[in-house]
Design a protein around this motif. Structure first.
Motif, PDB file in Angstrom:
ATOM      1  N   LYS A 195       0.669  -1.301   0.051  1.00 62.29           N
ATOM      2  CA  LYS A 195      -0.147  -0.099  -0.017  1.00 62.29           C
ATOM      3  C   LYS A 195       0.846   1.317  -0.143  1.00 62.29           C
ATOM      4  CE  LYS A 195      -4.181  -1.887   0.376  1.00 62.29           C
ATOM      5  NZ  LYS A 195      -5.263  -1.616  -0.614  1.00 62.29           N
ATOM      6  N   PRO A 196       0.250   2.395  -0.758  1.00 62.42           N
ATOM      7  CA  PRO A 196       1.232   3.477  -0.642  1.00 62.42           C
ATOM      8  C   PRO A 196       1.026   4.220   0.765  1.00 62.42           C
ATOM      9  CG  PRO A 196      -1.004   3.955  -1.662  1.00 62.42           C
ATOM     10  CD  PRO A 196      -1.108   2.307  -1.511  1.00 62.42           C
ATOM     11  N   CYS A 197       1.794   5.266   1.053  1.00 62.72           N
ATOM     12  CA  CYS A 197       1.755   5.692   2.211  1.00 62.72           C
ATOM     13  C   CYS A 197       2.837   7.031   2.177  1.00 62.72           C
ATOM     14  CB  CYS A 197       2.194   4.757   3.724  1.00 62.72           C
ATOM     15  SG  CYS A 197       3.667   3.857   3.307  1.00 62.72           S
ATOM     16  N   VAL A 198       2.832   7.655   3.357  1.00 63.63           N
ATOM     17  CA  VAL A 198       3.844   8.809   3.577  1.00 63.63           C
ATOM     18  C   VAL A 198       4.929   8.416   4.475  1.00 63.63           C
ATOM     19  CG1 VAL A 198       4.061  11.114   4.415  1.00 63.63           C
ATOM     20  CG2 VAL A 198       2.043  10.711   3.198  1.00 63.63           C
ATOM     21  N   CYS A 199       6.118   8.333   3.967  1.00 63.41           N
ATOM     22  CA  CYS A 199       7.262   8.018   4.724  1.00 63.41           C
ATOM     23  C   CYS A 199       7.965   9.074   5.571  1.00 63.41           C
ATOM     24  CB  CYS A 199       8.260   7.373   3.654  1.00 63.41           C
ATOM     25  SG  CYS A 199       9.660   6.405   4.577  1.00 63.41           S
ATOM     26  N   HIS A 200       8.593   8.760   6.516  1.00 62.64           N
ATOM     27  CA  HIS A 200       9.259   9.767   7.374  1.00 62.64           C
ATOM     28  C   HIS A 200      10.854   9.174   7.506  1.00 62.64           C
ATOM     29  CE1 HIS A 200      10.772  12.041  10.570  1.00 62.64           C
ATOM     30  NE2 HIS A 200      11.149  10.906  11.093  1.00 62.64           N
ATOM     31  N   TYR A 219      17.403  17.272  10.599  1.00 62.49           N
ATOM     32  CA  TYR A 219      16.487  17.236   9.515  1.00 62.49           C
ATOM     33  C   TYR A 219      15.595  16.125   9.766  1.00 62.49           C
ATOM     34  CZ  TYR A 219      20.032  20.211   7.456  1.00 62.49           C
ATOM     35  OH  TYR A 219      21.299  21.238   7.245  1.00 62.49           O
ATOM     36  N   ASN A 220      14.038  16.469   9.335  1.00 67.11           N
ATOM     37  CA  ASN A 220      13.102  15.416   9.178  1.00 67.11           C
ATOM     38  C   ASN A 220      12.455  15.478   7.850  1.00 67.11           C
ATOM     39  OD1 ASN A 220      13.133  14.145  11.696  1.00 67.11           O
ATOM     40  ND2 ASN A 220      11.672  15.502  12.465  1.00 67.11           N
ATOM     41  N   PHE A 221      12.548  14.465   6.990  1.00 73.17           N
ATOM     42  CA  PHE A 221      11.876  14.508   5.609  1.00 73.17           C
ATOM     43  C   PHE A 221      10.856  13.315   5.605  1.00 73.17           C
ATOM     44  CE2 PHE A 221      16.730  14.999   5.428  1.00 73.17           C
ATOM     45  CZ  PHE A 221      16.961  16.052   4.483  1.00 73.17           C
ATOM     46  N   ASN A 222       9.849  14.067   4.949  1.00 76.68           N
ATOM     47  CA  ASN A 222       8.583  13.521   4.649  1.00 76.68           C
ATOM     48  C   ASN A 222       8.368  13.270   2.901  1.00 76.68           C
ATOM     49  OD1 ASN A 222       7.343  12.845   7.332  1.00 76.68           O
ATOM     50  ND2 ASN A 222       7.134  15.131   7.442  1.00 76.68           N
ATOM     51  N   PHE A 223       7.978  12.256   2.551  1.00 73.58           N
ATOM     52  CA  PHE A 223       7.850  11.902   1.147  1.00 73.58           C
ATOM     53  C   PHE A 223       6.922  10.831   1.026  1.00 73.58           C
ATOM     54  CE2 PHE A 223      11.366  10.013   2.941  1.00 73.58           C
ATOM     55  CZ  PHE A 223      11.403   8.690   2.615  1.00 73.58           C
ATOM     56  N   TYR A 224       6.276  10.918  -0.295  1.00 73.70           N
ATOM     57  CA  TYR A 224       5.307   9.745  -0.756  1.00 73.70           C
ATOM     58  C   TYR A 224       6.272   8.528  -1.272  1.00 73.70           C
ATOM     59  CZ  TYR A 224       2.293   7.327  -4.106  1.00 73.70           C
ATOM     60  OH  TYR A 224       1.529   6.495  -4.866  1.00 73.70           O
ATOM     61  N   VAL A 225       5.635   7.442  -0.745  1.00 76.72           N
ATOM     62  CA  VAL A 225       6.246   5.999  -1.236  1.00 76.72           C
ATOM     63  C   VAL A 225       4.911   5.244  -1.946  1.00 76.72           C
ATOM     64  CG1 VAL A 225       8.349   5.898  -0.037  1.00 76.72           C
ATOM     65  CG2 VAL A 225       6.241   4.942   0.862  1.00 76.72           C
TER      66      VAL A 225
END
Length: 280
Positions: A222-227, A262-268
Motif C-alpha cells: 500500500k502507498p503511504c507517507v514515509c518519514h 532534518y526530518n524528511f517526509n515523502f510519498y512512497v
C-alpha cells in the motif's frame, strides 16, 4: 620576543586564541603547491546526539567548490552530506542497512536534494585549510541549530540529475528511484537555467493528506507517507574573525561548529519502501 601578530595583545587574549582545537592555517596548506588542486580530508571524532562517539570525514575540494561530509550511525547507516557551492545544491544521502533475517534487502538508499543557502556551511577553500591539534579529542558542537522539517514533493530523474549537480550521479547511484526534492527549491533552480524535465511531481499535498503514515500501514504493497530523520552531528558552520592591533581589519582565525537535524517526509507507492518507519 612576541610571536608575529601578537604585539599589543595581552597574554590572556593570546592564550584564548590558542584554545580552539581546530585552527585556521593561513597561507598555502602543506603539501599543496601553487596552482595545484586543493583537496583535503579531515577526520574527526564526534559525539552523536544519542551519546555515542563516531568518526566523521570532512572532504573539501576548493577547485570544484564542494564539501563532502560522511559519518556512520551506530545502527550501521552511512550518512553523506554534499555541499555544491557552484550549483547552489546540497545533497543528503542515507544508506540504510536492511534486516536480512526479515527478508529485507542488504541496504536501501535515499537521496534528498535541496537548495544550498549562503552561510549554511563554511566555504570549501576554508574547509581545505582546517587542521586539528588533537585528533583523539571528541568534538561537540558549539551551536545546536533548530530541527528543520522538509516536505519532499518532487522526484528527481536520476539520468538527468548530473545537470542539477555533477555530484548527484555518483552520490545517488544506489537511490535511482528514491531521489527527492521540493517545489520551492525547483523554482529557484529553474531560475538558474536548470531544465524542468528532470523533475516529476509526486501526489499533491491534498492527496497525501488522505494517506496514512507508513508506520500505521501493515500491507507492504500500500502507498503511504514515509518519514526519515537524519542528523549532522558536527560541522564547521561559520568562520570566526579575530582582531589585532597589527592588522587594520579583522582576520580569519578559526571556525564555529554546529549540529543540525532534518526530518524528511515523502510519498512512497509501497510500504515496503519505508520499512524503518514505525509508529512509536
Amino acid at each position: 620576543m612576541c610571536p608575529p601578530g601578537s604585539r599589543g595583545v595581552p597574554k590572556a587574549s593570546r592564550a584564548l586564541l590558542l584554545l580552539p582545537l581546530l585552527v585556521w592555517l593561513l597561507g598555502t596548506p602543506r603539501g599543496v603547491g601553487a596552482g595545484a588542486s586543493q583537496r583535503a580530508e579531515l577526520r574527526v571524532r564526534v559525539r552523536l546526539p544519542e551519546g555515542q562517539v563516531t568518526e566523521e570525514s570532512l572532504q573539501a575540494d576548493s577547485d570544484n567548490d564542494s564539501i563532502i561530509l560522511e559519518l556512520r550511525k551506530p545502527d550501521g547507516t552511512l550518512v553523506s552530506f554534499i555541499a555544491d557551492f557552484r550549483k547552489y545544491v546540497k545533497i543528503f544521502r542515507a544508506l540504510i542497512l536492511g534486516e536480512l533475517e526479515k527478508g529485507q534487502s542488504q541496504f536501501q538508499a535515499l537521496c534528498f536534494v535541496t537548495r544550498l543557502h549562503h552561510n549554511e556551511i563554511i566555504p570549501s577553500e576554508a574547509m581545505a585549510k582546517l587542521r586539528q591539534k588533537n585528533p583523539r579529542a571528541v568534538r561537540q558542537p558549539e551551536e545546536v541549530r533548530g530541527l528543520e522539517h522538509l516536505h519532499m514533493d518532487i522526484a528527481v530523474n536520476f539520468s538527468q540529475g548530473g545537470l542539477l549537480s555533477p555530484h548527484l550521479r555518483n552520490v545517488c547511484a544506489e537511490a535511482v528511484d528514491a531521489i527527492y526534492t521540493r517545489q520551492e527549491d525547483v523554482w529557484f533552480w529553474l531560475q538558474q537555467g536548470v531544465d524542468s524535465s528532470m523533475f516529476k511531481a509526486l501526489p499533491k499535498d491534498t492527496e497525501q493528506a488522505l494517506l496514512p503514515h507508513c508506520g500505521q500501514v501493515e500491507d507492504l504493497g500500500k502507498p503511504c507517507v514515509c518519514h526519515y530523520g537524519l542528523n549532522l552531528a558536527w560541522y564547521p558552520c561559520m568562520l570566526k574573525y579575530c582582531h589585532s592591533h597589527d592588522r587594520p581589519v579583522p582576520y580569519k582565525c578559526g571556525i564555529r561548529s554546529c549540529q543540525k537535524s532534518y526530518n524528511f517526509n515523502f510519498y512512497v507507492p509501497q510500504r515496503q519502501l519505508c520499512l524503518w518507519d514505525e509508529d512509536p
